[in-house]
Design a protein around this motif. Structure first.
Motif, short mmCIF file in Angstrom:
data_model
loop_
_atom_site.label_atom_id
_atom_site.label_comp_id
_atom_site.label_asym_id
_atom_site.label_seq_id
_atom_site.Cartn_x
_atom_site.Cartn_y
_atom_site.Cartn_z
N VAL A 96 -1.18 14.92 -73.84
CA VAL A 96 -1.96 15.00 -72.61
C VAL A 96 -1.65 16.29 -71.87
N CYS A 97 -2.68 17.07 -71.62
CA CYS A 97 -2.62 18.22 -70.72
C CYS A 97 -4.05 18.53 -70.34
N ASP A 98 -4.25 19.41 -69.41
CA ASP A 98 -5.61 19.74 -69.00
C ASP A 98 -6.35 20.44 -70.14
N GLY A 99 -7.35 19.76 -70.69
CA GLY A 99 -8.12 20.34 -71.80
C GLY A 99 -7.61 20.00 -73.17
N ALA B 90 -5.71 37.34 -79.69
CA ALA B 90 -4.35 37.31 -79.15
C ALA B 90 -4.20 36.23 -78.09
N ALA B 91 -5.22 36.09 -77.23
CA ALA B 91 -5.18 35.06 -76.20
C ALA B 91 -5.17 33.67 -76.83
N MET B 92 -5.99 33.48 -77.84
CA MET B 92 -6.08 32.19 -78.53
C MET B 92 -4.74 31.84 -79.18
N ILE B 93 -4.17 32.79 -79.89
CA ILE B 93 -2.92 32.56 -80.62
C ILE B 93 -1.77 32.30 -79.66
N ASN B 94 -1.68 33.10 -78.59
CA ASN B 94 -0.59 32.95 -77.63
C ASN B 94 -0.64 31.58 -76.95
N GLU B 95 -1.85 31.15 -76.57
CA GLU B 95 -1.97 29.84 -75.94
C GLU B 95 -1.69 28.73 -76.95
N GLY B 96 -2.11 28.94 -78.21
CA GLY B 96 -1.79 27.97 -79.25
C GLY B 96 -0.29 27.79 -79.40
N ALA B 97 0.45 28.90 -79.33
CA ALA B 97 1.91 28.81 -79.42
C ALA B 97 2.49 28.04 -78.25
N LYS B 98 1.92 28.21 -77.05
CA LYS B 98 2.40 27.46 -75.88
C LYS B 98 2.09 25.97 -76.01
N ILE C 214 2.12 19.46 -77.24
CA ILE C 214 0.75 18.94 -77.12
C ILE C 214 0.13 18.81 -78.51
N ALA C 215 0.37 19.80 -79.36
CA ALA C 215 -0.01 19.72 -80.78
C ALA C 215 1.25 19.51 -81.60
N LEU C 216 1.14 18.73 -82.65
CA LEU C 216 2.30 18.47 -83.50
C LEU C 216 2.67 19.68 -84.34
N PHE D 37 -0.87 44.25 -73.82
CA PHE D 37 -1.75 43.74 -72.77
C PHE D 37 -0.95 43.23 -71.57
N GLU D 38 0.30 42.84 -71.81
CA GLU D 38 1.16 42.33 -70.74
C GLU D 38 1.37 43.39 -69.66
N SER D 39 1.34 44.66 -70.05
CA SER D 39 1.53 45.73 -69.06
C SER D 39 0.36 45.79 -68.08
N GLU D 40 -0.79 45.25 -68.47
CA GLU D 40 -1.96 45.22 -67.60
C GLU D 40 -1.97 43.98 -66.70
N ASP D 41 -1.50 42.85 -67.25
CA ASP D 41 -1.58 41.57 -66.53
C ASP D 41 -0.43 40.69 -67.01
N ALA D 42 0.70 40.80 -66.31
CA ALA D 42 1.92 40.12 -66.77
C ALA D 42 1.80 38.60 -66.69
N TRP D 43 0.99 38.10 -65.75
CA TRP D 43 0.87 36.64 -65.61
C TRP D 43 0.10 36.06 -66.79
N PHE D 44 -1.07 36.62 -67.07
CA PHE D 44 -1.92 36.05 -68.12
C PHE D 44 -1.32 36.27 -69.50
N TRP D 45 -0.75 37.44 -69.74
CA TRP D 45 -0.33 37.81 -71.09
C TRP D 45 1.15 37.57 -71.37
N LYS D 46 1.79 36.74 -70.58
CA LYS D 46 3.20 36.43 -70.87
C LYS D 46 3.31 35.83 -72.26
N PRO D 47 4.11 36.43 -73.17
CA PRO D 47 4.18 35.92 -74.54
C PRO D 47 4.82 34.53 -74.59
N ALA D 48 4.30 33.69 -75.47
CA ALA D 48 4.89 32.38 -75.70
C ALA D 48 6.28 32.57 -76.29
N GLN D 49 7.26 31.83 -75.78
CA GLN D 49 8.63 31.97 -76.30
C GLN D 49 8.69 31.61 -77.78
N LEU D 50 7.88 30.65 -78.20
CA LEU D 50 7.87 30.27 -79.61
C LEU D 50 7.46 31.45 -80.47
#
Length: 707
Positions: free
Chosen positions: A478-481, A617-625, A631-633, A674-687
């Motif tokens: 369970v999470c939003d979306g 990159a956005a898709m993959i990074n969020e997938g890692a989060k 949320i995903a096994l 991309f993180e240098s442009e927008d550190a909030w959105f592009w924070k890399p997933a720790q995984l």
């Protein structure tokens, strides 16, 4: 260990039977046993002909999937097929079940083919990113002609016995339901009429016809390219078929087929498509199924008769369930029933269902009502009402009082908190999310959202219903979306940022389609209705992180004008006179320019590669989060959600597989840039960071989870 191939006699007919359950896959012991049986037949003075037949439910159904990606142990299938064809006495393939891929290539190597009426044949290798590699591209055009062979092989479709007979791929459809009896009877006709071997390799009439047609292969390539949309193997199939026509002899054509086969075996597309093949099977392995047992489900209630509710109802009716649809008033239930009837009528017109099936579903299985009390005895309820927490809470509060004990209560919510919905009942253990994708009667993805208190039996029930309805059930927390819409939200935001920064929405869509998606994000938004995303953005506005860049202003302004996409005739695109394909809308570009001026953004150009670098990159990074949070096994679950619900090109394997093939270090490097442009959105997933540091891949996590 006994051989999976047995050899016996029925009078003067040798019967070579494979018994390698469950589907008589062509594993090494089967290939070796078949080779030895053919050699024995050649030296058998008692046998005038041989019949090759499958025991159990099918003929050879194809290659052994356990051998995929591994060096093939001798004997290889091409050699075994050639041995069959070289026999000095007639060999007959007796087909039942499914003769697919290598299994059908064995049949093509036989001198004659007889099939029971229910049999199906095909060469589906293209769906695994390869081509037939044991003579399928050389023998099929000799039997069916070049154009028919191209259609069959580039599509990978299965062909019924009667169509196979019409195409010339088989010689007889037997009235007998026993394939052994059908094969022996046909062999008796062959020997009784003194008909000897008829090697397919010697049939050249249809190839001669093709040689007279100028531009034949140019046309076939153009048709294949249009359908393939970036996939290699359909075009390579045409190359191999052309070799059947142009090579100096059959053996040279076989050699070219094998060369092309080996080239594709080494390709990323083959790797990606094999990943998708196994991934579809892997997602059904979830922890709850180890302890949970599905509850009996025969009667299902569906609350809502709109596009989603009617689609869910049709999917369940087709699966054989009895369905009670509930709507708020007489007009709404009449409209819901009309949607179901219209869709089923369309299915009859397209040959998807028979008139008898439609009549049975509508008369015996389907009931519409305005009374929630009609759900008192159903085994499962699926709520498909408006995406509002208050509305859904009210529905589940009513269901808690009406439904019998043990009834599974499912929400079709695409974003909302299933735990909060479950808390409205006195039986949260019976509540689960079942997120269908529209149109629900067609789309195969079903996200099964497991809440904190969902009982394992309830999870098992949801997976059992998914399987019966021919859906790909994928577990989500369970999470939003959940998995799909959460990841989608990130790459849609990137698309909106790209537009603010200088790209046009049309350039973004073109880049995404060029990557292999069926449509771009803005075309999809117009199709679904821009008001849906607008409502979600307004719902989240109060809780939006102040550090988050908001790049949806231009879309909001389009919606404020009442332009929601196709349903209103205007959105990001314009749709003159109800057209389904949109045209560029000057007003959209004007609005975008206004927003840029107000925000002081200096527009810059983006290439298609730059667009897709950010998009993926956005898709993959969020997938890692999503993985980090549980949320995903597994990474493969995210891949399959994207393949079956969002149009990610199958031949790229899914975003996490794509990341592995590109290199996780490369993906992380892009995100850091991309993180240098927008550190909030592009924070890399720790995984993702951890995997790169350890030199591991997402697939390594799949291997840990999937045994």
């Amino acid at each position: 260990m006994s051989s999976p191939i047995s050899y016996s006699h029925d009078g003067a007919i040798a019967v070579i039977t494979v018994d390698n359950p469950p589907v008589n896959a062509l594993s090494q012991p089967v290939r070796e046993g078949l080779s030895k049986a053919i050699a024995r037949f050649e030296g058998d003075s008692k046998a005038k002909a041989a019949v090759i037949v499958g025991s159990g439910r099918t003929f050879f159904a194809g290659a052994d999937i356990k051998e995929f990606g591994k060096p093939l142990a001798a004997p290889g299938l091409p050699g075994v097929v050639n041995e069959i064809e070289a026999c000095s006495k007639p060999v007959i393939a007796a087909l039942h079940g499914t003769a697919l891929g290598g299994g059908f290539e064995v049949a093509l190597g036989c001198h004659y083919r007889v099939a029971v009426a229910s049999a199906k044949v095909g060469l589906p290798e293209v769906n695994l990113g390869i081509i037939p590699g044991a003579g399928g591209t050389q023998r099929t055009p000799r039997l069916a002609g070049v154009e028919a062979a191209a259609g069959l092989i580039t599509s990978g479709r299965h062909v019924g016995a009667q169509e196979a007979l019409d195409l010339g791929l088989i010689d007889e459809v037997s009235n007998d339901t026993d394939p052994t009896a059908a094969g022996v009877a046909f062999a008796g006709l062959i020997t009784g009429n003194d008909m000897g071997p008829r090697p397919t390799r010697d049939l050249n009439d249809k190839l001669d016809e093709a040689r007279k047609q100028d531009g034949l292969f140019d046309g076939l390539r153009a048709a294949a390219a249009k359908k393939a949309r970036g996939q290699l193997s359909p075009l390579v199939c045409i190359d191999a078929i052309e070799a059947a026509v142009t090579a100096k002899d059959f053996d040279a054509g076989l050699a070219e087929e094998r060369r092309l086969f080996d080239t594709l075996m080494a390709s990323d597309q083959r790797e990606a498509l094999i990943h998708a093949f196994f991934g579809e099977r892997a997602v059904g392995k979830v922890p709850e199924l180890e302890t949970g047992n599905p509850r009996e489900v025969a009667r299902v209630g569906v609350i809502g008769g709109g596009t989603m509710g009617s689609g869910i109802s049709i999917a369940l009716l087709t699966a054989g369930y009895h369905v009670t649809m509930v709507e708020r008033d007489d007009d709404a239930i009449a409209a819901g029933k009309a949607r179901v009837e219209k869709t089923l009528e369309g299915g009859v017109a397209r040959g998807k269902v028979s008139g008898e099936q439609r009549d049975r579903m509508l008369a015996d299985q389907f009931h519409g009502t305005t009374s929630m009390n009609a759900l008192a005895q159903v085994d499962l309820v699926i709520e498909a009402v408006f995406e509002s927490m208050d509305v859904k809470k009210d529905v589940f509060g009513q269901l808690d009082k009406i439904c019998k004990p043990g009834c599974v209560l499912a929400s079709n919510t695409s974003y909302l908190d299933v735990n909060e919905i479950a808390a409205m009942t006195e039986r949260p253990q019976d509540v689960i999310g079942m997120h269908f994708f529209s149109p629900a009667n067609i789309m195969r993805l079903l996200e099964i959202v497991v809440a904190e208190k969902s009982d394992p039996d309830v999870v098992a029930t949801a997976f059992a219903v998914a399987k019966k309805a021919k859906k790909v059930g994928i577990r989500s927390g369970v999470c939003d979306g959940f998995i799909g819409n959460r990841v989608m939200g990130k790459y849609l935001r990137v698309a909106q940022m790209l537009v603010e920064d200088g790209a046009t929405p049309y350039e973004v869509d073109e880049a995404v389609v060029g990557f292999g998606y069926p449509m771009g994000p803005f075309s999809m938004s117009d199709l679904a209705g821009m008001d849906i995303g607008w409502a979600t953005r307004k719902r989240k506005a109060a809780t939006r992180d102040p550090n988050e860049r908001y790049a949806s202003d231009w879309m909001d302004r389009i919606c404020e004008q009442g332009h929601y996409g196709q349903k209103t005739g205007r959105g990001t695109y314009t749709y003159p006179e109800g057209a389904r394909k949109g045209e560029h809308e000057p007003e959209t570009l004007k609005i975008i320019e206004e927003v840029r001026r107000e925000k002081g953004i200096n527009a810059r150009n983006f290439t298609a590669d730059e667009i897709m670098e950010r998009y993926m990159a956005a898709m993959i990074n969020e997938g890692a989060k999503v993985l980090e949070e549980g949320i995903a096994l597994r990474p493969v679950d995210i891949d399959m959600v994207q393949l079956f619900g969002y149009g990610h090109p199958r031949w790229r394997g899914g975003p996490m597989k794509y990341a592995d093939m590109q290199g996780l270090d490369k993906i992380l490097s892009s995100i850091r840039k991309f993180e240098s442009e927008d550190a909030w959105f592009w924070k890399p997933a720790q995984l993702l960071v951890d995997l790169v540091e350890r030199g591991e891949t997402f697939d390594s996590l799949n291997k840990k989870e999937i045994s």
